[in-house]
Write a protein that holds these residues in place. Sequence first.
Motif, mmCIF file in Angstrom:
data_model
loop_
_atom_site.group_PDB
_atom_site.id
_atom_site.type_symbol
_atom_site.label_atom_id
_atom_site.label_comp_id
_atom_site.label_asym_id
_atom_site.label_seq_id
_atom_site.Cartn_x
_atom_site.Cartn_y
_atom_site.Cartn_z
ATOM 1 N N GLY A 127 0.816 -1.208 0.000
ATOM 2 C CA GLY A 127 0.000 0.000 0.000
ATOM 3 C C GLY A 127 0.848 1.254 0.000
ATOM 4 O O GLY A 127 2.068 1.210 0.219
ATOM 5 N N ALA A 128 0.207 2.375 -0.268
ATOM 6 C CA ALA A 128 0.906 3.660 -0.288
ATOM 7 C C ALA A 128 1.380 4.026 1.110
ATOM 8 O O ALA A 128 0.717 3.743 2.116
ATOM 9 C CB ALA A 128 -0.010 4.751 -0.827
ATOM 10 N N ILE A 129 2.541 4.641 1.198
ATOM 11 C CA ILE A 129 3.092 5.090 2.474
ATOM 12 C C ILE A 129 2.155 6.134 3.076
ATOM 13 O O ILE A 129 1.641 7.012 2.377
ATOM 14 C CB ILE A 129 4.504 5.661 2.257
ATOM 15 N N PHE A 130 1.925 6.043 4.378
ATOM 16 C CA PHE A 130 0.987 6.926 5.072
ATOM 17 C C PHE A 130 1.310 8.399 4.796
ATOM 18 O O PHE A 130 0.419 9.197 4.460
ATOM 19 C CB PHE A 130 1.035 6.632 6.576
ATOM 20 N N ALA A 131 2.580 8.761 4.933
ATOM 21 C CA ALA A 131 2.958 10.167 4.748
ATOM 22 C C ALA A 131 2.746 10.617 3.306
ATOM 23 O O ALA A 131 2.399 11.783 3.058
ATOM 24 C CB ALA A 131 4.415 10.366 5.162
ATOM 25 N N ASP A 132 2.938 9.722 2.343
ATOM 26 C CA ASP A 132 2.717 10.083 0.943
ATOM 27 C C ASP A 132 1.232 10.245 0.645
ATOM 28 O O ASP A 132 0.825 11.144 -0.106
ATOM 29 C CB ASP A 132 3.309 9.011 0.030
ATOM 30 N N ARG A 133 0.423 9.371 1.204
ATOM 31 C CA ARG A 133 -1.004 9.397 0.909
ATOM 32 C C ARG A 133 -1.698 10.588 1.573
ATOM 33 O O ARG A 133 -2.589 11.200 0.974
ATOM 34 C CB ARG A 133 -1.654 8.092 1.359
ATOM 35 N N TYR A 134 -1.299 10.914 2.795
ATOM 36 C CA TYR A 134 -2.030 11.938 3.556
ATOM 37 C C TYR A 134 -1.234 13.219 3.764
ATOM 38 O O TYR A 134 -1.732 14.153 4.398
ATOM 39 C CB TYR A 134 -2.477 11.364 4.904
ATOM 40 N N GLY A 135 -0.013 13.261 3.247
ATOM 41 C CA GLY A 135 0.772 14.486 3.311
ATOM 42 C C GLY A 135 1.363 14.795 4.659
ATOM 43 O O GLY A 135 1.931 15.879 4.851
ATOM 44 N N VAL A 136 1.275 13.891 5.608
ATOM 45 C CA VAL A 136 1.797 14.118 6.947
ATOM 46 C C VAL A 136 2.045 12.759 7.583
ATOM 47 O O VAL A 136 1.318 11.792 7.325
ATOM 48 C CB VAL A 136 0.797 14.950 7.788
ATOM 49 N N ASP A 137 3.100 12.637 8.392
ATOM 50 C CA ASP A 137 3.366 11.355 9.033
ATOM 51 C C ASP A 137 2.649 11.277 10.381
ATOM 52 O O ASP A 137 2.045 12.249 10.850
ATOM 53 C CB ASP A 137 4.865 11.108 9.184
ATOM 54 N N LEU A 138 2.686 10.091 10.997
ATOM 55 C CA LEU A 138 1.944 9.875 12.240
ATOM 56 C C LEU A 138 2.442 10.776 13.356
ATOM 57 O O LEU A 138 1.637 11.284 14.155
ATOM 58 C CB LEU A 138 2.056 8.405 12.660
ATOM 59 N N ALA A 139 3.754 10.977 13.433
ATOM 60 C CA ALA A 139 4.288 11.847 14.482
ATOM 61 C C ALA A 139 3.744 13.267 14.340
ATOM 62 O O ALA A 139 3.389 13.909 15.343
ATOM 63 C CB ALA A 139 5.815 11.853 14.427
ATOM 64 N N ALA A 140 3.649 13.761 13.103
ATOM 65 C CA ALA A 140 3.122 15.107 12.890
ATOM 66 C C ALA A 140 1.644 15.180 13.240
ATOM 67 O O ALA A 140 1.167 16.190 13.785
ATOM 68 C CB ALA A 140 3.356 15.529 11.443
ATOM 69 N N VAL A 141 0.896 14.096 12.945
ATOM 70 C CA VAL A 141 -0.516 14.067 13.323
ATOM 71 C C VAL A 141 -0.647 14.183 14.844
ATOM 72 O O VAL A 141 -1.470 14.959 15.357
ATOM 73 C CB VAL A 141 -1.185 12.774 12.817
ATOM 74 N N CYS A 142 0.167 13.415 15.570
ATOM 75 C CA CYS A 142 0.114 13.472 17.038
ATOM 76 C C CYS A 142 0.514 14.853 17.547
ATOM 77 O O CYS A 142 -0.083 15.370 18.503
ATOM 78 C CB CYS A 142 1.022 12.399 17.635
ATOM 79 N N ALA A 143 1.514 15.453 16.918
ATOM 80 C CA ALA A 143 1.943 16.787 17.339
ATOM 81 C C ALA A 143 0.838 17.817 17.118
ATOM 82 O O ALA A 143 0.599 18.697 17.950
ATOM 83 C CB ALA A 143 3.213 17.182 16.590
ATOM 84 N N GLN A 144 0.142 17.702 15.975
ATOM 85 C CA GLN A 144 -0.943 18.641 15.693
ATOM 86 C C GLN A 144 -2.094 18.495 16.677
ATOM 87 O O GLN A 144 -2.729 19.486 17.057
ATOM 88 C CB GLN A 144 -1.453 18.419 14.268
ATOM 89 N N LEU A 145 -2.355 17.279 17.127
ATOM 90 C CA LEU A 145 -3.487 17.032 18.024
ATOM 91 C C LEU A 145 -3.176 17.362 19.475
ATOM 92 O O LEU A 145 -4.099 17.516 20.283
ATOM 93 C CB LEU A 145 -3.923 15.566 17.920
ATOM 94 N N THR A 146 -1.895 17.447 19.811
ATOM 95 C CA THR A 146 -1.535 17.629 21.227
ATOM 96 C C THR A 146 -0.755 18.898 21.513
ATOM 97 O O THR A 146 -0.676 19.311 22.668
ATOM 98 C CB THR A 146 -0.678 16.442 21.694
ATOM 99 N N ALA A 147 -0.133 19.482 20.480
ATOM 100 C CA ALA A 147 0.799 20.591 20.676
ATOM 101 C C ALA A 147 1.933 20.190 21.602
ATOM 102 O O ALA A 147 2.528 21.021 22.301
ATOM 103 C CB ALA A 147 0.075 21.829 21.223
ATOM 104 N N ALA A 148 2.256 18.890 21.635
ATOM 105 C CA ALA A 148 3.304 18.367 22.503
ATOM 106 C C ALA A 148 4.614 18.254 21.738
ATOM 107 O O ALA A 148 4.655 18.345 20.504
ATOM 108 C CB ALA A 148 2.893 17.000 23.054
#
Length: 688
Positions: free
Chosen positions: A423-444
Amino acid sequence: MATPLVRTGDLGRIVATYVTSALALALAAAVLPGLKFSSFTQLLAAAAAALLVGALVRPVLVAASAAIGWLAVLLLAFLGQAVILAVALTLIPGVEADSFWVVLAAAWIVAAATTIVAWLCTSGTPEAFTAALVRRTRRRRTPVDDPETPGVIFVQLDGVPFPVLRWQLLAATLPTVGRWVRDGGYRLVEWTPVLPPTTPASQLGILHGRIDGVPAFRWYDRALGRVLVANRAADAAEIERRASDGRGLLADGGVSISNLFSGDAERSVLTMSKIELKRGSADTRRRVAWYLARPDGFAGSLFGAVAEIARERFEARRQRRRDVQPRGHRGWLFAGMRAVTNVVLRDLNTALVAEEMIRGTRAVYVDYVDYDEVAHHAGCLRPESLAALDRLDHVLACLEEVAAAAPRPYRLVILSDHGQSQGAIFADRYGVDLAAVCAQLTAAQVEAVEQPVEGWGRLNGLLADLSGSDSSRGRAAHGAALRVQRRSAPPAVTAGSDLVVLGSGNLGLVYAAEEVRLTMEEINGRWPALIPGLVNHDGISFVAVMSTEHGPLVVGPSGLHRLSDDKVTGDDPLAPFGPLIPADLLRAVSMPEAPDLYVNSSVDQDTGEVSAFEGLVGSHGGLGGWQGRALLLAPPDLAVPDQPIRGADELHRVLVGYLEQLGQRGGISRDDATQVSPPDRRRLTHRG
């Protein structure tokens, strides 16, 4: 019937080598100003002398390089042929060579010519390499105390999904395996590696009978305050120490070759958990020296590695030109790594297994990573991945021939440790990696560890196990191995980090950088948008977490699944994955090593495609697709359970049963095994 000292095939090989060497020397004399022969007869004599001196000097060079250290092993590969040729030329009066460097160049011209001719004569198959191993087996084998007791070679085809092998059998592209199944009575069955389907978890279960304590390929150790990576020597040793009871699969005189863990083997070669960077293995160096000293060993692998790099660059360009999707980045670094794992390490592993057969070793477990390495970057059904599987079929044919010449009968048992999903790499498909998603949701402050590292571990293991001791050469090897280890090591968790996010295929692991595990209620209190934001992301199917109120819990976008009693509220987030998955998740989430949050990527229900949180097109580690579909291929006289094999610990019991059945362990003796009634023996079937 006694084996003749010289066979027709040997005479043909000697003549072909001699003629090729003579022509190559003529070419060298033509292109190298510093090398001259006064007559053609002199050139023929030099070629004959090179063959004779090589037969006499090569064993001495092998013994010396193994005793001195790793650098001597490498120097042997590059200079050994030149030394042999230089000695040979001194025996022929009138031959002129201006310097040793001229002789070195001539030696490599000869090595290149003989390798190319051997390749052309065998139509690109490894027949010459196989023939060399068989000759060595016949020449060096010694009597064993129990020649009637069969040995077992467990061959792990890393990452090969059951459906892929079955389809390749139907397509008749794997002649060796196909012959075993159609004519030899081998049984191909499917087994299921439970979460997480990764090499560390599966190999720990297969070799040691334990599947707990390994939540992914790498994870954050709360007590140590750092990330553990299973293919780093110190971490692998610690993982095995925690799991081993001293009675692993290879405990009774077995040998581990090129694995993460040893299975409590008596001897281990290129095995990560037994590597010490401060001290290499003289036995390993001796074996590698023999392999490097042969023109059909190192020279063949060197030219094969160059061809593999060229093949990889062509295949990567072809994917780009055709706009094949999904597609990941395939650069020169991966091309070099593929050449190491799919040529040099593959040939070396085969030579090491053959050496154990010469000794009559009763049980060997070896891991071939060829398919897994290519499928990660190309995709599990792409032509280059299937071609790697075809080359592994040649390896099996080689081992079969060596086994026929060994001092005891051998059974070849083939298995994979997990499957693979695409399958397509998560960051390629959605334009952001999982760590960035967590950072956006927590500001941590988020520490990300998502780069793939499997191939680097293999290279590090090879360098470390070749290290010498108490010498400048040993220290050089030590330094090289440490540099590779640092290249593949995850970054240290920095002070002030709030979250540590790791990718293991399409399974994400989110840890609070603390010594204790946080519950769902504590996470919601600290970062209230984190769990809702993750489960409502288009690229995520569910999050698994420990709840103070509910215990292990799976949270989806519109429902909950309580794992302790299978109570579902709303839409069941685990419904697409089958009825047995809740029990697997219950075990995984309940492990002390489990992350605060397990995050599984979305899964396309039509294609089975997943989205890896690492930069990989083919992946494994979570749920979805074929990553949880592994294979077992067993000879007809070894029993296959009637019930499906679920979990690597259950497969461990099956393989230990094979050793018992063949009389290698307490339990069923071989005589008793031969009395098993036909109805209790499994007929030739394809189950799965």
